[in-house]
Design a protein around this motif. Structure first.
Motif, PDB file in Angstrom:
ATOM      1  N   PRO A 122       5.642  -8.975   3.071  1.00  0.00           N
ATOM      2  CA  PRO A 122       6.454  -9.319   4.241  1.00  0.00           C
ATOM      3  C   PRO A 122       5.648  -9.457   5.537  1.00  0.00           C
ATOM      4  O   PRO A 122       5.971 -10.272   6.387  1.00  0.00           O
ATOM      5  N   HIS A 123       4.590  -8.643   5.697  1.00  0.00           N
ATOM      6  CA  HIS A 123       3.829  -8.649   6.947  1.00  0.00           C
ATOM      7  C   HIS A 123       2.337  -8.741   6.679  1.00  0.00           C
ATOM      8  O   HIS A 123       1.856  -8.353   5.609  1.00  0.00           O
ATOM      9  N   ASP A 137       5.130 -12.164  10.400  1.00  0.00           N
ATOM     10  CA  ASP A 137       6.211 -11.955   9.440  1.00  0.00           C
ATOM     11  C   ASP A 137       6.311 -13.216   8.597  1.00  0.00           C
ATOM     12  O   ASP A 137       6.642 -14.288   9.109  1.00  0.00           O
ATOM     13  N   PHE A 161       7.012   1.119  10.514  1.00  0.00           N
ATOM     14  CA  PHE A 161       7.946   0.466   9.599  1.00  0.00           C
ATOM     15  C   PHE A 161       9.234   1.274   9.563  1.00  0.00           C
ATOM     16  O   PHE A 161       9.274   2.369   9.000  1.00  0.00           O
ATOM     17  N   THR A 167      12.998  -3.157  10.709  1.00  0.00           N
ATOM     18  CA  THR A 167      12.157  -3.612  11.821  1.00  0.00           C
ATOM     19  C   THR A 167      10.746  -3.060  11.668  1.00  0.00           C
ATOM     20  O   THR A 167      10.528  -2.030  11.015  1.00  0.00           O
ATOM     21  N   SER A 168       9.799  -3.751  12.284  1.00  0.00           N
ATOM     22  CA  SER A 168       8.417  -3.292  12.343  1.00  0.00           C
ATOM     23  C   SER A 168       7.916  -3.456  13.771  1.00  0.00           C
ATOM     24  O   SER A 168       8.065  -4.530  14.361  1.00  0.00           O
ATOM     25  N   THR A 179       8.286  -5.936  18.572  1.00  0.00           N
ATOM     26  CA  THR A 179       8.981  -5.557  17.343  1.00  0.00           C
ATOM     27  C   THR A 179       9.551  -6.791  16.677  1.00  0.00           C
ATOM     28  O   THR A 179      10.087  -7.682  17.346  1.00  0.00           O
ATOM     29  N   THR A 182      11.930  -7.277   9.444  1.00  0.00           N
ATOM     30  CA  THR A 182      11.104  -7.178   8.252  1.00  0.00           C
ATOM     31  C   THR A 182      11.964  -7.198   7.001  1.00  0.00           C
ATOM     32  O   THR A 182      13.132  -6.801   7.037  1.00  0.00           O
ATOM     33  N   SER A 183      11.381  -7.656   5.908  1.00  0.00           N
ATOM     34  CA  SER A 183      12.054  -7.615   4.606  1.00  0.00           C
ATOM     35  C   SER A 183      11.802  -6.312   3.886  1.00  0.00           C
ATOM     36  O   SER A 183      12.371  -6.081   2.819  1.00  0.00           O
ATOM     37  N   PHE A 184      10.931  -5.468   4.451  1.00  0.00           N
ATOM     38  CA  PHE A 184      10.741  -4.139   3.880  1.00  0.00           C
ATOM     39  C   PHE A 184      12.011  -3.316   4.063  1.00  0.00           C
ATOM     40  O   PHE A 184      12.669  -3.395   5.095  1.00  0.00           O
ATOM     41  N   PHE A 192       7.926  -0.576   0.557  1.00  0.00           N
ATOM     42  CA  PHE A 192       6.608  -0.521   1.189  1.00  0.00           C
ATOM     43  C   PHE A 192       5.714   0.363   0.328  1.00  0.00           C
ATOM     44  O   PHE A 192       5.999   1.545   0.137  1.00  0.00           O
TER      45      PHE A 192
END
Length: 314
Positions: A122-123, A137, A161, A167-168, A179, A182-184, A192
């Protein structure tokens, strides 16, 4: 090098902090020239594809603390690529810290954030040249950029995370870059579980740009929510204001009491540039210094407590 897995330690404040750290790596338990995937396997290090030539290498050429760091490089013959992994996390809030040094002649490098099997990313962080970081992202192709890093110096990169809120947040030298979503985590369904350190210098807009070279030191994976429910007075709470500053700053001890404490300030090389003995304090303490621009480490200790932070002077 140390690995701590969720022990509840509440005897003294300095021990409480150990509970937060899930994994850390200083490279100081190894020898220069060692392949991290071999000597650090017990601490989560592995190879990307199973080739020894791809492993991050322990180096004594540059280091922020101790005597070693990890060197990720592409010299035209060898292109190192290492993986740091752990049990996957799909909820909660976690911080990743690393100190990063990019040589002045480097084209940069690449750091990818993955699930434990490296199936999703994702990142990522693209290190562009020797003074810029691009936080990307991949799903939304959204990005944040820090482009004012001092070349040839150590910098702290901190990524938070928040898996519960998807969000990250990206922070460089204690200053938030911003910020992103995120798909995490629970929303995107991606756990993660690992970080890839790659030698190639990858620019998502122009493609691969070798050779890359950078050093990493003092890696930490921290569980930010592990102390929820414990008494706040167990952990000294101190605040620097303003930070960044022009050399004049105030410490707010927020009710934490220090008696005959010693305050020291060190620069990025570890050299002490300022020290002062403090009488009994629990409120605000003002400091006026003539230190030059840079990142400094502040330590306050007395017989029972110890507190560390960083001060940025512009």
């Amino acid at each position: 090098m140390k690995k701590v897995l969720g022990f509840v330690l509440i005897l003294v404040p300095s021990m409480v902090f150990s509970q937060w750290i899930l994994m850390d790596e200083s490279f100081d338990d190894y020898n220069a020239g060692d392949l991290v995937s071999t000597v650090g396997s017990a601490n989560g290090w592995g190879l990307w594809t199973g080739l020894d030539a791809e492993s991050c290498v322990v180096s004594a050429d540059q280091f922020l603390s101790g005597t070693n760091s990890g060197h990720v490089f592409d010299d035209g013959t060898t292109s190192t690529r290492a993986n740091w992994s752990w049990s996957e996390y799909s909820e909660g809030k976690y911080s990743f810290y690393t100190s990063l040094y990019i040589p002045e002649d480097s084209e940069g490098g690449f750091i990818g954030f993955h699930d434990s099997l490296n199936l999703e990313m994702p990142h990522s962080i693209s290190i562009l040249g020797d003074s810029a970081l691009l936080f990307l992202d991949w799903e939304a192709f959204d990005y944040l950029e820090a482009n004012n890093l001092a070349e040839g110096e150590w910098h702290e990169v901190h990524v938070i995370f928040d898996l519960d809120n998807a969000t990250s947040e990206f922070i460089v030298d204690e200053v938030s870059v911003g910020t992103m979503g995120t798909s995490f985590g629970v929303t995107g369904g991606i756990s993660f579980g690992s970080i890839e350190f790659a030698a190639y210098a990858y620019n998502p807009f122009t493609g691969q740009q070798p050779p890359g070279s950078y050093y990493i030191d003092d890696l930490n994976l921290v569980d930010e929510l592990s102390l929820v429910g414990f008494s706040e007075q167990l952990v000294p709470s101190l605040t620097l204001m303003p930070n960044p500053s022009n050399g004049d700053f105030t410490i707010d001890f927020n009710g934490s009491s220090f008696e005959r404490a010693k305050l020291t300030i060190s620069d990025m090389t570890g050299a002490k540039v300022y020290s002062k003995t403090l009488a009994a304090v629990s409120g605000l303490e003002n400091f006026q210094t003539s230190m030059g621009a840079g990142v400094y480490f502040i330590e306050v200790t007395d017989a029972a407590q110890k507190w560390n932070s960083k001060l940025v002077i512009k």
